[in-house]
Design a protein around this motif. Structure first.
Motif, mmCIF file in Angstrom:
data_model
loop_
_atom_site.group_PDB
_atom_site.id
_atom_site.type_symbol
_atom_site.label_atom_id
_atom_site.label_comp_id
_atom_site.label_asym_id
_atom_site.label_seq_id
_atom_site.Cartn_x
_atom_site.Cartn_y
_atom_site.Cartn_z
ATOM 1 N N LYS A 8 35.242 -52.352 -20.678
ATOM 2 C CA LYS A 8 34.526 -53.456 -21.323
ATOM 3 C C LYS A 8 33.346 -53.897 -20.467
ATOM 4 C CE LYS A 8 35.082 -58.349 -22.497
ATOM 5 N NZ LYS A 8 36.026 -59.513 -22.481
ATOM 6 N N PHE A 9 33.571 -54.067 -19.149
ATOM 7 C CA PHE A 9 32.492 -54.511 -18.278
ATOM 8 C C PHE A 9 31.429 -53.435 -18.111
ATOM 9 C CE2 PHE A 9 35.606 -57.739 -16.823
ATOM 10 C CZ PHE A 9 34.799 -58.865 -17.012
ATOM 11 N N SER A 11 30.515 -51.359 -20.374
ATOM 12 C CA SER A 11 29.728 -51.434 -21.602
ATOM 13 C C SER A 11 28.765 -52.619 -21.580
ATOM 14 C CB SER A 11 30.664 -51.552 -22.806
ATOM 15 O OG SER A 11 29.934 -51.692 -24.000
ATOM 16 N N ILE A 12 29.250 -53.767 -21.094
ATOM 17 C CA ILE A 12 28.404 -54.965 -21.030
ATOM 18 C C ILE A 12 27.206 -54.726 -20.116
ATOM 19 C CG2 ILE A 12 28.294 -57.335 -20.142
ATOM 20 C CD1 ILE A 12 31.203 -57.665 -21.139
ATOM 21 N N TYR A 13 27.464 -54.186 -18.925
ATOM 22 C CA TYR A 13 26.379 -54.002 -17.960
ATOM 23 C C TYR A 13 25.438 -52.871 -18.378
ATOM 24 C CZ TYR A 13 28.502 -57.370 -14.827
ATOM 25 O OH TYR A 13 28.997 -58.534 -14.281
ATOM 26 N N HIS A 15 24.722 -52.000 -21.489
ATOM 27 C CA HIS A 15 23.887 -52.545 -22.559
ATOM 28 C C HIS A 15 22.845 -53.505 -21.989
ATOM 29 C CE1 HIS A 15 22.780 -55.311 -25.847
ATOM 30 N NE2 HIS A 15 22.917 -54.252 -26.625
#
Length: 297
Positions: A8-9, A11-13, A15
């Motif tokens: 999840k992290f 993917s966040i970073y 993006h």
């Protein structure tokens, strides 16, 4: 964290970097008229100063070339990396082989510092661009600028000292930046000989800057690693120490998860996280005194 939380992290970073940060700076920093990049912009992209820091020219050029090498071979990223490299090559290297610290928009020198860190960031930029473009001149420039750094970092007296000879000191900046610069050159120029230098700098950090007595990584010590019990000697730079831990852990990964280096890197991180984490408000307090208390809030 669980593997799902880690993903999840990531993917966040990813993006945030590729869909927000990089497009913002490409849109607002590229100087199409004079070359290079301008980074003094407001939140909305409005330019507030046209002077150009040489560190930033190297860092952004490196990032663009690295994105091309490791994420996607987008022609825009390669062209902009070449754009940054041309500005550095034409305007940021002095006649003595040293680099300036700040130039104006057109590339006229404004300031040159005693430090040799502009050279390290330009060196990794040219090395990454060599890998991206295959042009030998970039590998040559990367080696030449690294040699400038190495010469100044290892020759006593070549860099004008900050203090008198009464209380000599050395900082963690040279071994820390030396490690990551050599790692980037080793990777992008494909030269394993840089490993010997990396070994030496890791040993120096371990022997001279890591202090088990305080569970801390010092920012400055005496010439032989001794504690200097004054404000300048006791001040801890949490950012530098955590960066150093990151680079050592990266070296552990390169060496098939070397357990000794993993222990060293995680110890540095644990020590400085414990010292620096603001338990009331969150976040890292960047500067602390090794004997307790923040140097600045």
């Amino acid at each position: 964290m669980t593997s799902q939380e880690i993903e999840k992290f990531i993917s966040i970073y990813k993006h945030g970097l590729l869909e927000d940060i990089v497009p913002f700076w490409i849109r607002h920093s590229v100087d199409r008229e004079y070359g290079g990049f301008m980074f003094a912009v407001d939140r909305d992209g409005t330019n507030v100063d046209t002077d150009k820091g040489v560190w930033q020219q190297g860092r952004f050029t490196w990032m663009l070339a690295t994105l091309y090498n490791e994420v996607e071979q987008k022609q825009e990223w390669l062209e902009l990396a070449i754009h940054g490299a041309k500005f550095m090559e034409n305007h940021c290297i002095d006649s003595d082989g040293r680099m300036f610290f700040v130039v104006d928009r057109e590339g006229n020198p404004i300031r040159k510092r005693r430090y040799v860190f502009s050279e390290t960031f330009a060196s990794i930029a040219f090395a990454a661009l060599y890998k991206a473009s295959g042009e030998e001149k970039y590998a040559k420039l990367a080696r030449e600028l690294f040699d400038v750094f190495l010469n100044h970092a290892t020759t006593p007296g070549l860099i004008e000292p900050k203090f008198t000879a009464h209380r000599p000191m050395k900082g963690m900046g040279h071994p820390m930046i030396g490690i990551v610069t050599a790692q980037e050159l080793r990777k992008n120029i494909n030269d394993p000989s840089f490993t010997t230098l990396i070994d030496g700098w890791i040993d120096e950090i371990k022997q001279d800057f890591m202090k088990e007595k305080f569970s801390a990584v010092m920012e400055t010590v005496g010439p032989n690693g001794e504690l200097i019990d004054h404000f300048d000697g006791r001040t801890l730079n949490l950012g530098h120490a955590i960066e150093g831990a990151w680079f050592i852990l990266q070296e552990a990964k390169y060496r098939n998860n070397d357990q000794e280096l993993i222990k060293m890197g995680t110890t540095m991180l644990d020590w400085m996280w414990e010292i620096g984490w603001d338990k009331k408000y969150g976040g890292i307090t960047y500067f602390k005194d090794v004997k307790g208390g923040p140097v600045q809030e």
